[in-house]
Design a protein around this motif. Structure first.
Motif, mmCIF file in Angstrom:
data_model
loop_
_atom_site.group_PDB
_atom_site.id
_atom_site.type_symbol
_atom_site.label_atom_id
_atom_site.label_comp_id
_atom_site.label_asym_id
_atom_site.label_seq_id
_atom_site.Cartn_x
_atom_site.Cartn_y
_atom_site.Cartn_z
ATOM 1 N N MET A 38 -20.567 -110.225 -47.550
ATOM 2 C CA MET A 38 -21.879 -109.829 -47.044
ATOM 3 C C MET A 38 -22.529 -111.012 -46.333
ATOM 4 N N PHE A 39 -23.021 -110.773 -45.116
ATOM 5 C CA PHE A 39 -23.636 -111.840 -44.341
ATOM 6 C C PHE A 39 -24.440 -111.259 -43.200
ATOM 7 N N THR A 40 -25.605 -111.829 -42.984
ATOM 8 C CA THR A 40 -26.361 -111.544 -41.762
ATOM 9 C C THR A 40 -26.732 -112.880 -41.138
ATOM 10 N N LEU A 41 -26.770 -112.904 -39.827
ATOM 11 C CA LEU A 41 -27.163 -114.127 -39.135
ATOM 12 C C LEU A 41 -28.608 -114.464 -39.480
ATOM 13 N N PRO A 42 -28.924 -115.742 -39.602
ATOM 14 C CA PRO A 42 -30.285 -116.141 -39.987
ATOM 15 C C PRO A 42 -31.375 -115.536 -39.106
ATOM 16 N N GLU A 43 -31.114 -115.391 -37.829
ATOM 17 C CA GLU A 43 -32.161 -114.897 -36.923
ATOM 18 C C GLU A 43 -32.511 -113.421 -37.111
ATOM 19 N N VAL A 44 -31.717 -112.668 -37.874
ATOM 20 C CA VAL A 44 -32.051 -111.253 -38.114
ATOM 21 C C VAL A 44 -32.392 -110.973 -39.574
ATOM 22 N N ARG A 45 -32.433 -112.011 -40.390
ATOM 23 C CA ARG A 45 -32.768 -111.793 -41.799
ATOM 24 C C ARG A 45 -34.196 -111.274 -41.918
ATOM 25 N N GLY A 46 -34.404 -110.386 -42.865
ATOM 26 C CA GLY A 46 -35.705 -109.757 -43.041
ATOM 27 C C GLY A 46 -35.820 -108.433 -42.312
ATOM 28 N N LYS A 47 -34.809 -108.071 -41.538
ATOM 29 C CA LYS A 47 -34.822 -106.799 -40.798
ATOM 30 C C LYS A 47 -34.050 -105.695 -41.525
ATOM 31 N N ARG A 48 -33.652 -105.964 -42.774
ATOM 32 C CA ARG A 48 -32.986 -104.997 -43.648
ATOM 33 C C ARG A 48 -31.576 -104.612 -43.173
ATOM 34 N N ILE A 49 -30.977 -105.434 -42.357
ATOM 35 C CA ILE A 49 -29.607 -105.162 -41.912
ATOM 36 C C ILE A 49 -28.645 -105.257 -43.088
ATOM 37 N N GLY A 50 -28.812 -106.268 -43.935
ATOM 38 C CA GLY A 50 -27.963 -106.386 -45.120
ATOM 39 C C GLY A 50 -28.082 -105.180 -46.021
ATOM 40 N N ALA A 51 -29.310 -104.696 -46.214
ATOM 41 C CA ALA A 51 -29.523 -103.505 -47.044
ATOM 42 C C ALA A 51 -28.829 -102.290 -46.442
ATOM 43 N N ARG A 52 -28.877 -102.165 -45.135
ATOM 44 C CA ARG A 52 -28.218 -101.032 -44.473
ATOM 45 C C ARG A 52 -26.702 -101.133 -44.582
ATOM 46 N N ILE A 53 -26.158 -102.336 -44.438
ATOM 47 C CA ILE A 53 -24.713 -102.520 -44.599
ATOM 48 C C ILE A 53 -24.311 -102.161 -46.028
ATOM 49 N N LEU A 54 -25.088 -102.624 -46.995
ATOM 50 C CA LEU A 54 -24.798 -102.317 -48.396
ATOM 51 C C LEU A 54 -24.816 -100.813 -48.635
ATOM 52 N N GLN A 55 -25.728 -100.104 -48.000
ATOM 53 C CA GLN A 55 -25.780 -98.647 -48.143
ATOM 54 C C GLN A 55 -24.528 -97.993 -47.546
ATOM 55 N N HIS A 56 -24.055 -98.494 -46.417
ATOM 56 C CA HIS A 56 -22.812 -97.972 -45.830
ATOM 57 C C HIS A 56 -21.636 -98.191 -46.790
ATOM 58 N N ILE A 57 -21.593 -99.366 -47.405
ATOM 59 C CA ILE A 57 -20.518 -99.659 -48.361
ATOM 60 C C ILE A 57 -20.592 -98.689 -49.539
ATOM 61 N N GLU A 58 -21.783 -98.472 -50.061
ATOM 62 C CA GLU A 58 -21.935 -97.555 -51.189
ATOM 63 C C GLU A 58 -21.548 -96.128 -50.806
ATOM 64 N N THR A 59 -21.953 -95.701 -49.628
ATOM 65 C CA THR A 59 -21.604 -94.346 -49.179
ATOM 66 C C THR A 59 -20.090 -94.180 -49.096
ATOM 67 N N LEU A 60 -19.405 -95.168 -48.529
ATOM 68 C CA LEU A 60 -17.944 -95.092 -48.442
ATOM 69 C C LEU A 60 -17.319 -95.106 -49.833
ATOM 70 N N ALA A 61 -17.841 -95.929 -50.730
ATOM 71 C CA ALA A 61 -17.316 -95.969 -52.101
ATOM 72 C C ALA A 61 -17.439 -94.600 -52.765
ATOM 73 N N ARG A 62 -18.563 -93.947 -52.565
ATOM 74 C CA ARG A 62 -18.745 -92.602 -53.126
ATOM 75 C C ARG A 62 -17.760 -91.613 -52.498
ATOM 76 N N GLU A 63 -17.575 -91.705 -51.178
ATOM 77 C CA GLU A 63 -16.605 -90.824 -50.499
ATOM 78 C C GLU A 63 -15.193 -91.029 -51.041
ATOM 79 N N LYS A 64 -14.882 -92.244 -51.442
ATOM 80 C CA LYS A 64 -13.561 -92.566 -51.991
ATOM 81 C C LYS A 64 -13.509 -92.344 -53.507
ATOM 82 N N ALA A 65 -14.538 -91.694 -54.051
ATOM 83 C CA ALA A 65 -14.619 -91.341 -55.477
ATOM 84 C C ALA A 65 -14.595 -92.566 -56.390
ATOM 85 N N MET A 66 -15.130 -93.669 -55.929
ATOM 86 C CA MET A 66 -15.245 -94.832 -56.795
ATOM 87 C C MET A 66 -16.410 -94.595 -57.749
ATOM 88 N N SER A 67 -16.266 -95.060 -58.967
ATOM 89 C CA SER A 67 -17.319 -94.855 -59.967
ATOM 90 C C SER A 67 -18.148 -96.102 -60.219
#
Length: 155
Positions: free
Chosen positions: A79-108
């Motif tokens: 997980m990484f965001t460039l310093p100049e975009v921190r605070g724009k919730r990009i990391g949170a959005r990436i984390l949500q994409h990861i969680e969505t894929l994990a759920r699609e792959k039936a990870m618990s």
């Protein structure tokens, strides 16, 4: 316009540059022997899915990966965001994409290891706001005092 997030191969020069920036950020924060970095080549393995956030001009500004360990366990990596975009919730959005894929792959369960030093506070906030809770050592990581571990149950 908000950054677009998509699954991409890590084997691209601009992604390699971002991985190098992440590695350079980590070097002074944690002793090298307690940094558990996936290389770009390891990120290209079939068990790993990389999400890259790009601005409208195509410039990458963030990334995060899901590593499938089998038995319903996924791990959040790189997980990484460039310093100049921190605070724009990009990391949170990436984390949500990861969680969505994990759920699609039936990870618990999703787990992750991050640093336990000054400088990691923004990462801790992203994970905690994303519903992750602190836990003991996960997978085969040592409980060295240089790592902080998180988990999120998905089912």
């Amino acid at each position: 316009m908000a950054a677009e997030i998509a699954i991409e191969t890590p084997l691209q020069d601009d992604v390699r540059t971002m991985v190098a920036a992440l590695n350079a950020t980590m070097m002074p924060l944690t002793p090298r022997e307690f940094q558990f970095q996936l290389t770009v080549e390891q990120m290209a393995e079939p068990t790993v899915t990389l999400f890259v956030a790009r601005e409208a001009d195509g410039h990458p500004v963030g990334m995060g990966a899901l590593k499938n360990h089998g038995a319903g366990v996924g791990e959040v990596k790189r997980m990484f965001t460039l310093p100049e975009v921190r605070g724009k919730r990009i990391g949170a959005r990436i984390l949500q994409h990861i969680e969505t894929l994990a759920r699609e792959k039936a990870m618990s369960r999703l787990v992750l290891e991050t640093g336990e030093a000054e400088g990691f506070e923004p990462a801790w906030r992203v994970y905690e706001r994303g519903g992750f809770t602190r836990c003991g050592a996960v997978l085969d990581y040592p409980d060295s005092g240089f790592s902080r571990f998180y988990e999120k149950k998905l089912s």
